[in-house]
Design a protein around this motif. Sequence first.
Motif, PDB file in Angstrom:
ATOM      1  N   MET B 155       0.825  -1.211   0.000  1.00 30.14           N
ATOM      2  CA  MET B 155       0.000   0.000   0.000  1.00 30.14           C
ATOM      3  C   MET B 155       0.861   1.264   0.000  1.00 30.14           C
ATOM      4  SD  MET B 155      -3.127  -1.000  -0.149  1.00 30.14           S
ATOM      5  CE  MET B 155      -4.222   0.294   0.450  1.00 30.14           C
ATOM      6  N   SER B 156       2.177   1.098  -0.080  1.00 30.24           N
ATOM      7  CA  SER B 156       3.112   2.233  -0.029  1.00 30.24           C
ATOM      8  C   SER B 156       2.822   3.174   1.137  1.00 30.24           C
ATOM      9  CB  SER B 156       3.086   3.049  -1.320  1.00 30.24           C
ATOM     10  OG  SER B 156       3.086   2.227  -2.425  1.00 30.24           O
ATOM     11  N   PRO B 157       2.862   2.644   2.351  1.00 33.92           N
ATOM     12  CA  PRO B 157       2.540   3.496   3.503  1.00 33.92           C
ATOM     13  C   PRO B 157       3.666   4.484   3.776  1.00 33.92           C
ATOM     14  CG  PRO B 157       3.318   1.377   4.275  1.00 33.92           C
ATOM     15  CD  PRO B 157       3.266   1.284   2.780  1.00 33.92           C
ATOM     16  N   LYS B 158       3.334   5.553   4.470  1.00 33.55           N
ATOM     17  CA  LYS B 158       4.346   6.530   4.853  1.00 33.55           C
ATOM     18  C   LYS B 158       4.935   6.174   6.212  1.00 33.55           C
ATOM     19  CE  LYS B 158       2.694  10.402   2.158  1.00 33.55           C
ATOM     20  NZ  LYS B 158       1.286  10.847   2.037  1.00 33.55           N
ATOM     21  N   VAL B 159       4.169   5.410   6.984  1.00 35.05           N
ATOM     22  CA  VAL B 159       4.624   4.992   8.315  1.00 35.05           C
ATOM     23  C   VAL B 159       4.288   3.515   8.482  1.00 35.05           C
ATOM     24  CG1 VAL B 159       4.377   5.357  10.801  1.00 35.05           C
ATOM     25  CG2 VAL B 159       4.000   7.261   9.233  1.00 35.05           C
ATOM     26  N   MET B 160       5.186   2.786   9.116  1.00 27.73           N
ATOM     27  CA  MET B 160       4.873   1.385   9.415  1.00 27.73           C
ATOM     28  C   MET B 160       4.916   1.173  10.921  1.00 27.73           C
ATOM     29  SD  MET B 160       4.763  -0.873   6.610  1.00 27.73           S
ATOM     30  CE  MET B 160       5.707  -2.327   6.973  1.00 27.73           C
ATOM     31  N   LEU B 161       3.893   0.480  11.435  1.00 25.43           N
ATOM     32  CA  LEU B 161       3.827   0.157  12.853  1.00 25.43           C
ATOM     33  C   LEU B 161       4.040  -1.355  13.005  1.00 25.43           C
ATOM     34  CD1 LEU B 161       0.496   2.090  13.617  1.00 25.43           C
ATOM     35  CD2 LEU B 161       2.836   2.987  13.692  1.00 25.43           C
ATOM     36  N   PHE B 162       4.885  -1.738  13.928  1.00 22.40           N
ATOM     37  CA  PHE B 162       5.138  -3.166  14.148  1.00 22.40           C
ATOM     38  C   PHE B 162       4.904  -3.479  15.615  1.00 22.40           C
ATOM     39  CE2 PHE B 162       7.758  -1.878  10.609  1.00 22.40           C
ATOM     40  CZ  PHE B 162       7.718  -2.942   9.718  1.00 22.40           C
ATOM     41  N   ASP B 163       4.007  -4.425  15.894  1.00 23.53           N
ATOM     42  CA  ASP B 163       3.743  -4.766  17.292  1.00 23.53           C
ATOM     43  C   ASP B 163       4.308  -6.145  17.628  1.00 23.53           C
ATOM     44  OD1 ASP B 163       2.910  -4.915  19.868  1.00 23.53           O
ATOM     45  OD2 ASP B 163       0.762  -4.732  19.444  1.00 23.53           O
ATOM     46  N   GLU B 164       5.486  -6.174  18.190  1.00 23.74           N
ATOM     47  CA  GLU B 164       6.122  -7.429  18.602  1.00 23.74           C
ATOM     48  C   GLU B 164       6.032  -8.485  17.515  1.00 23.74           C
ATOM     49  OE1 GLU B 164       5.551  -8.970  22.465  1.00 23.74           O
ATOM     50  OE2 GLU B 164       4.823  -7.083  23.269  1.00 23.74           O
ATOM     51  N   VAL B 165       6.470  -8.118  16.336  1.00 25.98           N
ATOM     52  CA  VAL B 165       6.226  -9.005  15.193  1.00 25.98           C
ATOM     53  C   VAL B 165       7.077 -10.263  15.226  1.00 25.98           C
ATOM     54  CG1 VAL B 165       5.424  -7.152  13.708  1.00 25.98           C
ATOM     55  CG2 VAL B 165       7.843  -7.718  13.741  1.00 25.98           C
ATOM     56  N   THR B 166       8.077 -10.333  16.089  1.00 24.15           N
ATOM     57  CA  THR B 166       8.879 -11.555  16.129  1.00 24.15           C
ATOM     58  C   THR B 166       8.632 -12.376  17.395  1.00 24.15           C
ATOM     59  OG1 THR B 166      10.727 -10.343  17.133  1.00 24.15           O
ATOM     60  CG2 THR B 166      10.748 -10.575  14.738  1.00 24.15           C
ATOM     61  N   SER B 167       7.723 -11.914  18.243  1.00 22.29           N
ATOM     62  CA  SER B 167       7.550 -12.580  19.537  1.00 22.29           C
ATOM     63  C   SER B 167       7.055 -14.013  19.429  1.00 22.29           C
ATOM     64  CB  SER B 167       6.587 -11.792  20.411  1.00 22.29           C
ATOM     65  OG  SER B 167       7.156 -10.569  20.728  1.00 22.29           O
ATOM     66  N   ALA B 168       6.303 -14.295  18.360  1.00 24.12           N
ATOM     67  CA  ALA B 168       5.741 -15.640  18.261  1.00 24.12           C
ATOM     68  C   ALA B 168       6.668 -16.588  17.509  1.00 24.12           C
ATOM     69  CB  ALA B 168       4.379 -15.568  17.565  1.00 24.12           C
ATOM     70  N   LEU B 169       7.870 -16.104  17.152  1.00 25.00           N
ATOM     71  CA  LEU B 169       8.722 -16.895  16.258  1.00 25.00           C
ATOM     72  C   LEU B 169       9.909 -17.533  16.967  1.00 25.00           C
ATOM     73  CD1 LEU B 169       8.809 -14.364  13.298  1.00 25.00           C
ATOM     74  CD2 LEU B 169       7.402 -16.407  13.500  1.00 25.00           C
ATOM     75  N   ASP B 170      10.329 -18.677  16.427  1.00 24.81           N
ATOM     76  CA  ASP B 170      11.556 -19.316  16.915  1.00 24.81           C
ATOM     77  C   ASP B 170      12.747 -18.427  16.559  1.00 24.81           C
ATOM     78  OD1 ASP B 170      10.079 -21.434  17.713  1.00 24.81           O
ATOM     79  OD2 ASP B 170      10.411 -22.600  15.890  1.00 24.81           O
ATOM     80  N   PRO B 171      13.843 -18.573  17.314  1.00 19.45           N
ATOM     81  CA  PRO B 171      15.007 -17.704  17.085  1.00 19.45           C
ATOM     82  C   PRO B 171      15.475 -17.639  15.622  1.00 19.45           C
ATOM     83  CG  PRO B 171      15.305 -18.962  19.080  1.00 19.45           C
ATOM     84  CD  PRO B 171      14.028 -19.425  18.480  1.00 19.45           C
ATOM     85  N   GLU B 172      15.536 -18.798  14.934  1.00 20.67           N
ATOM     86  CA  GLU B 172      16.052 -18.754  13.548  1.00 20.67           C
ATOM     87  C   GLU B 172      15.110 -17.954  12.658  1.00 20.67           C
ATOM     88  OE1 GLU B 172      14.761 -22.714  13.825  1.00 20.67           O
ATOM     89  OE2 GLU B 172      15.173 -21.617  15.662  1.00 20.67           O
ATOM     90  N   LEU B 173      13.803 -18.081  12.948  1.00 24.01           N
ATOM     91  CA  LEU B 173      12.822 -17.400  12.108  1.00 24.01           C
ATOM     92  C   LEU B 173      12.758 -15.906  12.419  1.00 24.01           C
ATOM     93  CD1 LEU B 173       9.968 -20.049  12.118  1.00 24.01           C
ATOM     94  CD2 LEU B 173      11.853 -19.772  10.514  1.00 24.01           C
ATOM     95  N   LYS B 174      13.064 -15.562  13.668  1.00 27.91           N
ATOM     96  CA  LYS B 174      13.105 -14.141  14.050  1.00 27.91           C
ATOM     97  C   LYS B 174      14.059 -13.391  13.136  1.00 27.91           C
ATOM     98  CE  LYS B 174      12.680 -14.100  19.140  1.00 27.91           C
ATOM     99  NZ  LYS B 174      11.487 -14.496  19.501  1.00 27.91           N
ATOM    100  N   GLU B 175      15.249 -13.994  12.929  1.00 34.30           N
ATOM    101  CA  GLU B 175      16.295 -13.313  12.184  1.00 34.30           C
ATOM    102  C   GLU B 175      15.842 -12.861  10.810  1.00 34.30           C
ATOM    103  OE1 GLU B 175      19.162 -11.911  12.766  1.00 34.30           O
ATOM    104  OE2 GLU B 175      18.605 -12.381  14.835  1.00 34.30           O
ATOM    105  N   GLU B 176      15.160 -13.779  10.077  1.00 30.98           N
ATOM    106  CA  GLU B 176      14.780 -13.438   8.707  1.00 30.98           C
ATOM    107  C   GLU B 176      13.791 -12.274   8.699  1.00 30.98           C
ATOM    108  OE1 GLU B 176      13.379 -17.385   7.695  1.00 30.98           O
ATOM    109  OE2 GLU B 176      11.282 -16.723   7.727  1.00 30.98           O
ATOM    110  N   VAL B 177      12.949 -12.188   9.724  1.00 27.74           N
ATOM    111  CA  VAL B 177      11.988 -11.086   9.786  1.00 27.74           C
ATOM    112  C   VAL B 177      12.709  -9.786  10.164  1.00 27.74           C
ATOM    113  CG1 VAL B 177       9.945 -10.195  10.977  1.00 27.74           C
ATOM    114  CG2 VAL B 177      10.061 -12.600  10.314  1.00 27.74           C
ATOM    115  N   LEU B 178      13.614  -9.892  11.139  1.00 26.74           N
ATOM    116  CA  LEU B 178      14.349  -8.693  11.570  1.00 26.74           C
ATOM    117  C   LEU B 178      15.205  -8.138  10.420  1.00 26.74           C
ATOM    118  CD1 LEU B 178      15.409  -9.737  15.181  1.00 26.74           C
ATOM    119  CD2 LEU B 178      13.614  -8.121  14.494  1.00 26.74           C
ATOM    120  N   ARG B 179      15.762  -9.032   9.610  1.00 27.93           N
ATOM    121  CA  ARG B 179      16.558  -8.567   8.467  1.00 27.93           C
ATOM    122  C   ARG B 179      15.715  -7.734   7.510  1.00 27.93           C
ATOM    123  NH1 ARG B 179      19.457 -13.228   8.454  1.00 27.93           N
ATOM    124  NH2 ARG B 179      18.031 -14.253   7.008  1.00 27.93           N
ATOM    125  N   VAL B 180      14.475  -8.214   7.259  1.00 25.96           N
ATOM    126  CA  VAL B 180      13.575  -7.466   6.371  1.00 25.96           C
ATOM    127  C   VAL B 180      13.304  -6.075   6.954  1.00 25.96           C
ATOM    128  CG1 VAL B 180      11.194  -7.341   5.534  1.00 25.96           C
ATOM    129  CG2 VAL B 180      12.481  -9.468   5.311  1.00 25.96           C
TER     130      VAL B 180
END
Lengths: 226, 243
Positions: B155-180
């Motif tokens: 949607m080409s937002p001007k602001v992005m809000l993230f609410d604990e987006v990696t909290s439900a993920l295993d450590p290896e999976l957290k990394e790929e999201v944090l990199r993005v």
Amino acid sequence: MGYTFQFGEVFRYWPLLVEGAINTLLFSAIAMAAGLAVGIGGAVCRNSSNRALRAVAGGYVEIVRNTPLLVQLFLFYFGLPATGLRLSATEAAILALIFNTGAYSTEIVRAGIENVHRSQVEAATSLGLSRTQAFLHVVLLQALERVYPALVSQFILMMLASSIVSAVGAEELTAYGNRIQSENFRSMEVYFVCGAVYLGLTYVMRFVLAFLARFLFPRRRALARA
Amino acid sequence: MAIVNLSGVRKSYGSLSVLKDVSLAVERGTVVALVGRSGSGKSTLLRCINGLERINAGEIVVDGRRVEQNEATLRALRQEIGIVFQSYNLFPHLTVERNVTLALSLVKKMSTAEGHAIAERVLNQVGLGDKIGAYPEQLSGGQQQRVAIARSLAMSPKVMLFDEVTSALDPELKEEVLRVMEGLAREGMTMILVTHEMDFARRVANEVVFMHQGKIHEQGPPSRLFVEPATPEFRQFISSAIN
Ligand SMILES: Nc1ncnc2c1ncn2[C@@H]1O[C@H](COP(=O)(O)OP(=O)(O)OP(=O)(O)O)[C@@H](O)[C@H]1O
Ligand SMILES: [Mg+2]
């Protein structure tokens, strides 16, 4: 038991049986489509923030589910003329079936809607969808996908129950069976054949509804293939 | 001019006061990390910004537009603000592509072809170009979360809000999201994120905001805040968050 079946006496009337079967399918298809529409509307009202709407929809479901279909049919056919609205037997029959199926569908669809988590609506409206768009594209589709098996069972029950409309002479399978039977006096064979035709019709309906589901809910097919 | 501006925001649920006079300015292109103990009001603050929660007092202005609780304002506003949730909240009945394009066609009235092109672009951006035809349940948690990010990005937002987006993920999976997310920050996306990943906050955020009992208790650049926390509450929070 010295009874000899004489099915030839029934099959002589095959054009009537075919017409009856087609009409039964047709009535059922109309009642299904319209009943589902009523059910969706009813479910929306049941979940509405408007108390009056909730009460009306709740009352409708309550009344239909706690009165016999035959009585509902008589109300449409014999009762409505008192208000000046005269319906043919077939019209009254179809209306009664819609009225009846609509109430059961309301409860089924409502259960489906309640099962879709609120966070789905939040995700959708957070993307800029209107509440209506979120309901139609996100909530309703998921709800229908989930309750589809229940709806199919309900629709099949309705088709079988539609034989009751023969009581006012609506032109469907059972009514034609009655007519044949009054001519050849072969009740056993006639109703045996009618039963067999109903059995066949349920398979036809199941098949058609399963086919429809492939297009309405492509996810299931995709996941089954994977 | 700050792109997100909160002044004197108060929010309560019944008698429970959750946000107590919160003021915060977020400059364009910066990353703000909201940290704090469970129940301190971080999610609520985020949800107030895109109008998912109604505030009781104060004012929130996003890109010059006041956040108000009427459908027209909210719809316009939400096209400018992307939000990604802890539980992904993808649409399970739709393919990855349709998850991404649903709002493009319904809200931006784009054609299927335009939508498809955008879906390809944003999915490639999160490294999931090959999953365009999959259904959410066929993806791992990390992949689902990246689709959710792509869905917002489309949607080409001007602001992005993230609410604990990696909290439900295993450590290896957290990394790929944090990199993005780190990539997004580098490209200059304005981001407000609630996180428990202190290393990530330290590395990526321009500003760290510590919330405590519904108030902004301490705030500043991570280089200063993490090295010399000013308040005992924040000091205690950091030491417990690291262990
Ligand atoms: N819809 C709601 N109704 C009532 N109380 C709520 C609601 N949402 C949140 N709260 C309360 O508001 C307070 C702040 O909640 P919030 O979710 O903002 O905290 P948080 O900082 O995000 O916590 P966490 O780190 O656990 O996610 C909590 O006490 C919570 O119980
Ligand atoms: Mg939270």
